[in-house]
Design an enzyme around this catalytic site. Structure first.
Site, PDB file in Angstrom:
ATOM      1  N   ASP A  29       0.829  -1.010   0.100  1.00  0.00           N
ATOM      2  CA  ASP A  29       0.214   0.001  -0.044  1.00  0.00           C
ATOM      3  C   ASP A  29       0.733   1.269  -0.006  1.00  0.00           C
ATOM      4  O   ASP A  29       1.614   1.377   0.826  1.00  0.00           O
ATOM      5  CB  ASP A  29      -0.706  -0.012   1.346  1.00  0.00           C
ATOM      6  CG  ASP A  29      -1.943   1.249   1.374  1.00  0.00           C
ATOM      7  OD1 ASP A  29      -1.505   2.056   0.481  1.00  0.00           O
ATOM      8  OD2 ASP A  29      -2.799   1.143   2.346  1.00  0.00           O
ATOM      9  N   GLU A  79      30.092   7.440   6.461  1.00  0.00           N
ATOM     10  CA  GLU A  79      30.025   6.006   6.528  1.00  0.00           C
ATOM     11  C   GLU A  79      30.296   5.210   5.208  1.00  0.00           C
ATOM     12  O   GLU A  79      29.982   4.055   5.245  1.00  0.00           O
ATOM     13  CB  GLU A  79      29.024   5.463   7.450  1.00  0.00           C
ATOM     14  CG  GLU A  79      27.404   5.585   7.027  1.00  0.00           C
ATOM     15  CD  GLU A  79      26.495   5.012   7.911  1.00  0.00           C
ATOM     16  OE1 GLU A  79      26.160   4.246   7.909  1.00  0.00           O
ATOM     17  OE2 GLU A  79      26.115   6.077   8.780  1.00  0.00           O
ATOM     18  N   CYS A 111      25.916   7.627  11.438  1.00  0.00           N
ATOM     19  CA  CYS A 111      25.099   8.797  11.048  1.00  0.00           C
ATOM     20  C   CYS A 111      25.798  10.036  12.040  1.00  0.00           C
ATOM     21  O   CYS A 111      25.097  11.280  11.751  1.00  0.00           O
ATOM     22  CB  CYS A 111      23.856   8.767  10.995  1.00  0.00           C
ATOM     23  SG  CYS A 111      23.193   7.463   9.736  1.00  0.00           S
ATOM     24  N   THR A 152      14.126   3.361   2.810  1.00  0.00           N
ATOM     25  CA  THR A 152      14.804   4.552   3.153  1.00  0.00           C
ATOM     26  C   THR A 152      16.257   4.416   2.516  1.00  0.00           C
ATOM     27  O   THR A 152      17.236   5.044   3.669  1.00  0.00           O
ATOM     28  CB  THR A 152      15.156   4.206   4.766  1.00  0.00           C
ATOM     29  OG1 THR A 152      15.701   2.996   4.930  1.00  0.00           O
ATOM     30  CG2 THR A 152      13.440   3.956   5.417  1.00  0.00           C
ATOM     31  N   SER A 201      16.348  -0.446  15.966  1.00  0.00           N
ATOM     32  CA  SER A 201      17.004   0.955  15.760  1.00  0.00           C
ATOM     33  C   SER A 201      15.984   1.956  16.093  1.00  0.00           C
ATOM     34  O   SER A 201      16.400   3.077  16.766  1.00  0.00           O
ATOM     35  CB  SER A 201      17.592   0.893  14.229  1.00  0.00           C
ATOM     36  OG  SER A 201      18.423   2.156  14.305  1.00  0.00           O
ATOM     37  N   HIS A 233      18.072  14.066  13.391  1.00  0.00           N
ATOM     38  CA  HIS A 233      18.768  12.989  12.455  1.00  0.00           C
ATOM     39  C   HIS A 233      17.497  12.401  11.567  1.00  0.00           C
ATOM     40  O   HIS A 233      16.577  11.463  12.299  1.00  0.00           O
ATOM     41  CB  HIS A 233      19.797  12.070  13.087  1.00  0.00           C
ATOM     42  CG  HIS A 233      19.726  10.719  12.098  1.00  0.00           C
ATOM     43  ND1 HIS A 233      20.391  11.017  10.832  1.00  0.00           N
ATOM     44  CD2 HIS A 233      19.667   9.458  12.423  1.00  0.00           C
ATOM     45  CE1 HIS A 233      20.544   9.899  10.382  1.00  0.00           C
ATOM     46  NE2 HIS A 233      19.949   8.934  11.070  1.00  0.00           N
ATOM     47  N   LYS A 242       8.451  10.286  15.828  1.00  0.00           N
ATOM     48  CA  LYS A 242       8.259   9.482  16.997  1.00  0.00           C
ATOM     49  C   LYS A 242       9.160  10.095  18.147  1.00  0.00           C
ATOM     50  O   LYS A 242       8.651  10.208  19.249  1.00  0.00           O
ATOM     51  CB  LYS A 242       8.720   8.144  16.718  1.00  0.00           C
ATOM     52  CG  LYS A 242       8.111   7.284  15.850  1.00  0.00           C
ATOM     53  CD  LYS A 242       8.762   5.859  15.541  1.00  0.00           C
ATOM     54  CE  LYS A 242       7.723   4.941  14.660  1.00  0.00           C
ATOM     55  NZ  LYS A 242       8.334   3.843  14.402  1.00  0.00           N
ATOM     56  N   ASN A 275      17.347   9.091   2.696  1.00  0.00           N
ATOM     57  CA  ASN A 275      18.288   9.018   3.746  1.00  0.00           C
ATOM     58  C   ASN A 275      19.801   9.490   2.853  1.00  0.00           C
ATOM     59  O   ASN A 275      20.390   8.907   2.196  1.00  0.00           O
ATOM     60  CB  ASN A 275      18.635   7.491   4.273  1.00  0.00           C
ATOM     61  CG  ASN A 275      19.169   7.340   5.608  1.00  0.00           C
ATOM     62  OD1 ASN A 275      19.908   8.343   5.981  1.00  0.00           O
ATOM     63  ND2 ASN A 275      19.142   6.352   6.269  1.00  0.00           N
ATOM     64  N   SER A 308      23.805   5.116  14.520  1.00  0.00           N
ATOM     65  CA  SER A 308      23.719   3.550  15.201  1.00  0.00           C
ATOM     66  C   SER A 308      25.248   3.129  15.696  1.00  0.00           C
ATOM     67  O   SER A 308      26.036   3.543  15.335  1.00  0.00           O
ATOM     68  CB  SER A 308      23.094   2.905  14.090  1.00  0.00           C
ATOM     69  OG  SER A 308      21.613   3.485  13.564  1.00  0.00           O
TER      70      SER A 308
END
Length: 388
Positions: A29, A79, A111, A152, A201, A233, A242, A275, A308
Site C-alpha cells: 500500500d 560511513e 550517522c 529508506t 534501531s 537526524h 516518533k 536518507n 547507530s
C-alpha cells in the site's frame, strides 16, 4: 565569542524514484511508505557519483576566494568512505584547491560523523577565531533491492563552513551525549549494503533522544518552551516524528502546534531526498531555515544527532540575522524540482551497477552526469575523478 555555521549547502543526484511507484512494484500500500515511513521520493545515486564528488559539488556553492584562504581544518563525516586508509577529506581538499597547510581527515560513527566534526570544528574556531573549518556530511544509503530498508535509501552531501561571527547560526550552550554498544545497524567491510534491525534501531533512537534531552534540561535549566523548533537526524521523517511525540506533552497546546508546524517545514527536503546518513540532521536544519516563514533571528533551534551502534547528542543553536540565504534556497528548490524521475526498473539497474568491492579497473560512462565533479572510474586501485 560567537562560533557557528557561517555557510551551508547541499547536493544530491539529479534523479529520483517516486515512493508510490516503488510501493506498487513491491505490492505494498503506498500509504505504508508515504505515511508510515513519511517518504515521498528518494534520490537515486549513479555510479559516477560518490561521497567525494557529491561533497565537492555541494562545496562549490559556498567556497570562495575569501574563505578558501581561511579554511585550514577539513573534516569529512561519512560511513560511505572510498578507501579504508586515505580520507575523503584529502581528495576533497585537492579537488577544491583548499589550503595545503590544513588538517584534513575523515570521521566515522555511523550517522553521527558530521556532528563529531561539527563539534571539533567549533572548539578549533573558538581557539583560532581568525580561521575557519569546513565540515562535510556525505553518504549513500544502500540496503538492497526488495529489502525492508529499501524505502529508506537515498544519498547526498551537506557542506558547512564554521567560523566566528557566523551568518546562519551560533552554538548555544553545552551538548549532552550518550553512547552504548548496540547492534541496530552496521555495514561489514565486505558489503556495500547495510545490515539493520529496523524496529530495534527505532527504539534505540528514541531512547537516546530522551536520555540526552533529559540531561540537557537538567544541566541548562531550559524546557521545551525555550525552543522555536526541533530538528532531528531523519533517515526517514517518521523517525523524527516518533522522537518529537515522546516529549511533546511537555509543551502547552500552542507550543505543541508550533513545534509540529516547524517540523513539517523541516522535513520537506528529507522526504524528497531520502536518507543521507551523516547529512540527514543538517538537511533537516537547512530545510527548516529555508522553508519556515515564522523563524526570526535569535530563535533557539534544537538539534538531535544519532548514529547507530550507537551515539546520540543533543545541542542547541541560535539563528543569526542572515540565517536564510534566499539565492541558495531558490537554487536548491530549483535543483530538486528539475530532477528526472526514473522508473523502478531504471532504479534497479542503477543500483546493481554500483562499483563492487573488488579488484580490477573500471571505466564509467560519464556522458549523462551533468554535475561539475564526477567519478570517471578506477585504475590501478585508484579512483579517478573528473571535473567539467
Amino acid at each position: 565569542m560567537n562560533v557557528g555555521i557561517d555557510k551551508m549547502s547541499f547536493y544530491s543526484s539529479d534523479m529520483y524514484l517516486d515512493m508510490v511507484d516503488l510501493a506498487n512494484a513491491r505490492n505494498e500500500d503506498p500509504n505504508k511508505y508515504l505515511i508510515g515511513i513519511g517518504q515521498k521520493k528518494q534520490a537515486v545515486i549513479p555510479n559516477t557519483q560518490d561521497v567525494v564528488t557529491m561533497a565537492a559539488n555541494a562545496c562549490t556553492k559556498i567556497i570562495d576566494d575569501d574563505n578558501r584562504k581561511k579554511i585550514d581544518l577539513i573534516i569529512f563525516g561519512t560511513e560511505t568512505g572510498v578507501d579504508n586508509s586515505k580520507s575523503a577529506a584529502i581528495y576533497l581538499q585537492n579537488m577544491l584547491g583548499l589550503n595545503r597547510r590544513a588538517r584534513a581527515f575523515e570521521v566515522k560513527q555511523a550517522c553521527y560523523g558530521a556532528t563529531a566534526g561539527l563539534q571539533m570544528a567549533k572548539e578549533y574556531v573558538q581557539n583560532h577565531p581568525e580561521r575557519q573549518a569546513l565540515v562535510i556530511g556525505a553518504d549513500i544509503a544502500r540496503y538492497g533491492i526488495k529489502t525492508p530498508g529499501e524505502v529508506t535509501q537515498g544519498g547526498g552531501a551537506v557542506a558547512m563552513v564554521i567560523s566566528a561571527n557566523p551568518a546562519i547560526a551560533e552554538f548555544d550552550g553545552p551538548s549532552t551525549f550518550y553512547s552504548d554498544d548496540v547492534m541496530d545497524f552496521w555495514r561489514p567491510l565486505y558489503r556495500t549494503e547495510a545490515v539493520v534491525d529496523g524496529h530495534y534501531s527505532n527504539d534505540v533512537y528514541v531512547d537516546f533522544f530522551k536520555k540526552t534531552w533529559d540531561e540537557y534540561k537538567e544541566i541548562t535549566g531550559q524546557t521545551i518552551a525555550d525552543f522555536k523548533a526541533m530538528t532531528f537526524h531523519l533517515p526517514y521523517p517518521k523517525m523524527g516524528i516518533k522522537a518529537l511525540r515522546s516529549i511533546i506533552d511537555e509543551a502547552d497546546e500552542e507550543q505543541q502546534a508550533n513545534l509540529k508546524k516547524e517540523f513539517e517545514q523541516g522535513r520537506i527536503y528529507n522526504e524528497n531526498v531520502g536518507n543521507l546518513y551523516t547529512g540527514s540532521l543538517y538537511l533537516n536544519f537547512l530545510s527548516l531555515i529555508n522553508n519556515s516563514d515564522d523563524l526570526q533571528s535569535g530563535d533557539r533551534i534544537a538539534l538531535f544527532s544519532y548514529g547507530s551502534g550507537a551515539q546520540g547528542e543533543f545541542f542547541s543553536m541560535k539563528l543569526k540575522d542572515n540565517f536564510r540565504n534566499d539565492e541558495l534556497a531558490k537554487s536548491l528548490d530549483a535543483a530538486l524540482k528539475s530532477r528526472k524521475q526514473v522508473s523502478v526498473e531504471e532504479y534497479e539497474e542503477i543500483f546493481t551497477n554500483w562499483i563492487p568491492i573488488a579488484d580490477g579497473d573500471i571505466k564509467l560512462d560519464t556522458s549523462n552526469d551533468k554535475a561539475e565533479f564526477f567519478l570517471e572510474g578506477v585504475k590501478d586501485h585508484q579512483r579517478i575523478y573528473g571535473r567539467k
